[in-house]
Design an enzyme around this catalytic site. Structure first.
Site, PDB file in Angstrom:
ATOM      1  N   SER A 139       0.834  -1.204   0.000  1.00 53.30           N
ATOM      2  CA  SER A 139       0.000   0.000   0.000  1.00 53.30           C
ATOM      3  C   SER A 139       0.865   1.249   0.000  1.00 53.30           C
ATOM      4  O   SER A 139       1.964   1.261   0.552  1.00 53.30           O
ATOM      5  CB  SER A 139      -0.882  -0.001   1.260  1.00 53.30           C
ATOM      6  N   TYR A 176      -2.155  -0.950  10.904  1.00 46.76           N
ATOM      7  CA  TYR A 176      -2.415  -1.539   9.568  1.00 46.76           C
ATOM      8  C   TYR A 176      -1.262  -1.188   8.625  1.00 46.76           C
ATOM      9  O   TYR A 176      -0.662  -2.056   8.009  1.00 46.76           O
ATOM     10  CB  TYR A 176      -3.745  -1.037   8.997  1.00 46.76           C
ATOM     11  N   LYS A 219       1.953  -3.507   6.684  1.00 45.92           N
ATOM     12  CA  LYS A 219       2.342  -3.507   5.267  1.00 45.92           C
ATOM     13  C   LYS A 219       3.852  -3.258   5.138  1.00 45.92           C
ATOM     14  O   LYS A 219       4.551  -3.931   4.402  1.00 45.92           O
ATOM     15  CB  LYS A 219       1.577  -2.425   4.499  1.00 45.92           C
ATOM     16  N   PHE A 233      -2.591   2.704  -4.498  1.00 44.18           N
ATOM     17  CA  PHE A 233      -3.017   4.015  -4.013  1.00 44.18           C
ATOM     18  C   PHE A 233      -4.461   3.877  -3.542  1.00 44.18           C
ATOM     19  O   PHE A 233      -4.693   3.103  -2.587  1.00 44.18           O
ATOM     20  CB  PHE A 233      -2.700   5.073  -5.082  1.00 44.18           C
TER      21      PHE A 233
HETATM   22  C1  WQD Z   1      -9.733   9.687   0.887  1.00 42.52           C
HETATM   23  C2  WQD Z   1     -10.029  11.178   1.044  1.00 42.52           C
HETATM   24  C3  WQD Z   1     -10.332  11.885   3.324  1.00 42.52           C
HETATM   25  C4  WQD Z   1     -14.024   9.554   3.957  1.00 42.52           C
HETATM   26  C5  WQD Z   1      -7.026   4.788   2.976  1.00 42.52           C
HETATM   27  C6  WQD Z   1      -5.987   4.004   3.721  1.00 42.52           C
HETATM   28  C7  WQD Z   1      -4.957   3.483   2.767  1.00 42.52           C
HETATM   29  C8  WQD Z   1      -5.600   2.708   1.649  1.00 42.52           C
HETATM   30  C9  WQD Z   1      -6.675   3.517   0.959  1.00 42.52           C
HETATM   31  C10 WQD Z   1      -5.461   0.339   2.043  1.00 42.52           C
HETATM   32  C11 WQD Z   1      -9.283  11.810   2.217  1.00 42.52           C
HETATM   33  C12 WQD Z   1     -11.626  12.048   2.532  1.00 42.52           C
HETATM   34  C13 WQD Z   1     -12.879  10.118   3.412  1.00 42.52           C
HETATM   35  C14 WQD Z   1     -15.126  10.380   4.279  1.00 42.52           C
HETATM   36  C15 WQD Z   1     -13.880  12.286   3.478  1.00 42.52           C
HETATM   37  N1  WQD Z   1      -6.157   1.499   2.124  1.00 42.52           N
HETATM   38  N2  WQD Z   1     -12.820  11.462   3.164  1.00 42.52           N
HETATM   39  N3  WQD Z   1     -15.008  11.737   4.025  1.00 42.52           N
HETATM   40  O1  WQD Z   1      -7.325   7.780   3.772  1.00 42.52           O
HETATM   41  O2  WQD Z   1      -6.494   8.168   1.387  1.00 42.52           O
HETATM   42  O3  WQD Z   1      -6.439   5.884   2.348  1.00 42.52           O
HETATM   43  O4  WQD Z   1      -7.597   3.939   1.992  1.00 42.52           O
HETATM   44  O5  WQD Z   1      -4.372   0.152   1.611  1.00 42.52           O
HETATM   45  O6  WQD Z   1      -4.079   2.643   3.489  1.00 42.52           O
HETATM   46  O7  WQD Z   1      -5.342   4.900   4.609  1.00 42.52           O
HETATM   47  O8  WQD Z   1      -8.627   6.914   1.771  1.00 42.52           O
HETATM   48  O9  WQD Z   1     -11.007   6.955   1.175  1.00 42.52           O
HETATM   49  O10 WQD Z   1     -10.377   7.079   3.633  1.00 42.52           O
HETATM   50  O11 WQD Z   1      -9.958   9.056   2.163  1.00 42.52           O
HETATM   51  O12 WQD Z   1     -13.805  13.514   3.263  1.00 42.52           O
HETATM   52  O13 WQD Z   1     -16.195   9.943   4.800  1.00 42.52           O
HETATM   53  O14 WQD Z   1     -11.426  11.348   1.321  1.00 42.52           O
HETATM   54  O15 WQD Z   1     -10.117  12.976   4.192  1.00 42.52           O
HETATM   55  O16 WQD Z   1      -8.922  13.125   1.823  1.00 42.52           O
HETATM   56  P1  WQD Z   1      -7.186   7.303   2.371  1.00 42.52           P
HETATM   57  P2  WQD Z   1     -10.065   7.439   2.232  1.00 42.52           P
END
Ligand code: WQD
Length: 351
Positions: free
Chosen positions: A114, A139, A143, A168
C-alpha cells in the site's frame, strides 16, 4: 530447495490467491480467469492463512506455481483499536503462508502492499524510491513490515521471487455490477461512503476538511479502478516469468506460446499501482453525481486525524517494466461503482 519456474504456458499456471473473495482479490480472480482463457478453473477454499494444516492440504492438492497474497485485515481505524489482532493476523498469517509455500518449493509471491508505507511522502508524485516513513497506524505498519520480511526472504535465499505492489486508492467495481466493494458497517473510505449516500443508505457525506492547500481545499488522492489494479497483478505474474513489458496490456496470455527458457526472475520488484493523477474529495463527489444522476449532499467537517493533504503516484516504472498502465478515469470508476451499489444496495447481503 529451488523455486517453481513460471515459464510454463498460461493454462498450466496454478495461482493461489489468498483473500480471493475480497474486494481486490475477487476482481483479480476474474482477470486471471479471463487471461487463462477456457482452460482456466477456479477452486474455492474457505481457510485461514493462520491454519497451517489447511494450507498444507491446499498445497498438497494443487501444484501451485505462485501466490498472490491479499489476505489481511485492512481497516486503518480498527487497527488502532486492535493492534494485536492486526499484527497477529497480517504478520503471523503471512509467515505461516510463506513457511508452507517454501516447504512445497513455491517462492513466487505477489504481495498486496500500500502507498501507506510512504507515510507523509517526501515528494509528490511519489516514486518507488521515495523514502518509506513510519505509518501512522498498525495496519500501515503491517504492510511496511511485511515488505521488509519478504525482502529478507530473498536476501537469505535468492530463489525467492517477490513483487511488492503499492496500491493508491482502489475504487470502482467490475462493469457487470455483480462484484464490488462491500465494507462492513459504516464505510471508512470515501467512495463506498459516497455510494451509500447516493443509494439513500446514509443521509449525507462528511467532507473532512476544506482548508487543505489544494485547489478546492479538500484532500487529493490517486483513485485507481479496481479492475486496472487487478490487471496490475496479472502483469506482475508475467513480469515474474521474465517477460519485459511491451507497453501493451499484457497478462498470462503472453506467457502462453512463449515457451521461453526459464527466465523466471529472482529478486524483489516494487511497483506503484495508481493513475498518476490526483483528484479531490469534491472531484469525486461531482463525478459520482454525474454517475448517479442526482446531488450528493455533504457537510464540511474538521480534518480527519492522520490525513495528509495530497497523495498521488508516479507509475512510470510499472509501465516501462511490466507494460502495465491504468486505463480507466474517475468518471468510469464512479459509473461502475454506482452500478454495483444501485444493483446491490446491501452489498452481498442482498444477493
Ligand atoms: C480519501 C479522502 C479523506 C471519507 C485509505 C488508507 C490506505 C488505503 C486507501 C489500504 C481523504 C476524505 C474520506 C469520508 C472524506 N487502504 N474522506 N469523508 O485515507 O487516502 O487511504 O484507503 O491500503 O491505506 O489509509 O482513503 O477513502 O479514507 O480518504 O472527506 O467519509 O477522502 O479525508 O482526503 P485514504 P479514504
Amino acid at each position: 530447495m529451488s523455486n517453481k519456474s513460471l515459464a510454463t504456458s498460461a493454462e498450466k499456471l496454478c495461482i493461489l490467491v489468498t483473500g480471493g473473495a475480497g474486494f481486490i482479490g475477487s476482481h483479480t480472480c476474474v482477470e486471471l480467469l479471463a487471461k487463462g482463457e477456457d482452460e482456466a478453473r477456479l477452486k474455492f477454499y474457505c481457510a485461514n492463512i493462520l491454519d497451517r494444516a489447511a494450507l498444507e492440504s491446499i498445497f498438497a492438492e494443487n501444484d501451485i506455481d505462485a501466490i498472490i497474497h491479499f489476505a489481511g485485515f485492512k481497516a486503518v481505524g480498527e487497527s488502532v483499536a486492535k493492534p494485536l489482532e492486526y499484527y497477529w493476523n497480517n504478520i503471523a498469517g503471512t509467515l505461516v503462508l510463506c513457511d508452507v509455500s517454501r516447504a512445497h518449493g513455491v517462492k513466487n509471491i505477489v504481495f498486496s502492499s500500500s502507498a501507506t508505507v510512504y507515510g507523509e511522502p517526501e515528494f509528490i508524485p511519489i516514486t518507488e524510491d521515495c523514502p518509506k516513513h513510519d505509518a501512522t497506524n498498525p495496519y500501515g505498519q503491517t504492510k511496511s513490515m511485511l515488505e521488509q520480511i519478504l525482502t529478507d526472504l530473498y536476501v537469505g535465499d535468492n530463489e525467492w521471487n517477490v513483487v511488492l505492489l503499492r496500491y493508491f486508492n482502489p475504487i470502482g467495481a467490475h462493469e457487470s455490477g455483480m462484484i464490488g466493494e462491500d465494507p462492513k458497517g459504516i464505510p471508512n473510505n470515501l467512495v463506498p461512503y459516497v455510494a451509500q449516500v447516493a443509494v439513500g443508505k446514509l443521509p449525507y457525506l462528511n467532507v473532512y476538511g476544506d482548508d487543505y492547500p489544494t485547489p478546492d481545499g479538500t484532500g487529493i488522492r490517486d483513485y485507481i479502478h479496481v479492475v486496472d489494479l487487478a490487471r496490475g497483478h496479472v502483469a506482475a505474474l508475467d513480469w515474474m516469468a521474465g517477460h519485459v513489458g511491451t507497453g501493451e496490456p499484457i497478462g498470462l496470455g503472453s506467457i502462453k506460446g512463449e515457451a521461453s527458457p526459464d527466465e523466471t526472475r529472482r529478486g524483489v520488484g516494487i511497483f506503484n499501482l495508481g493513475t498518476g493523477k490526483g483528484s479531490s474529495v469534491l472531484d469525486v463527489v461531482h463525478a459520482f453525481e454525474k454517475a448517479c444522476g442526482h446531488e450528493i449532499p455533504y457537510e464540511i467537517k474538521p480534518r480527519r486525524a492522520g490525513d495528509i493533504a495530497v497523495n498521488y503516484a508516479a507509475c512510470d516504472k510499472a509501465h516501462s517494466e511490466m507494460g502495465w498502465k491504468a486505463e480507466y478515469d474517475l468518471d468510469r470508476m464512479c459509473e461502475d461503482s454506482w452500478r454495483w451499489q444501485s444493483n446491490n444496495p446491501d452489498g452481498y447481503r442482498s444477493a
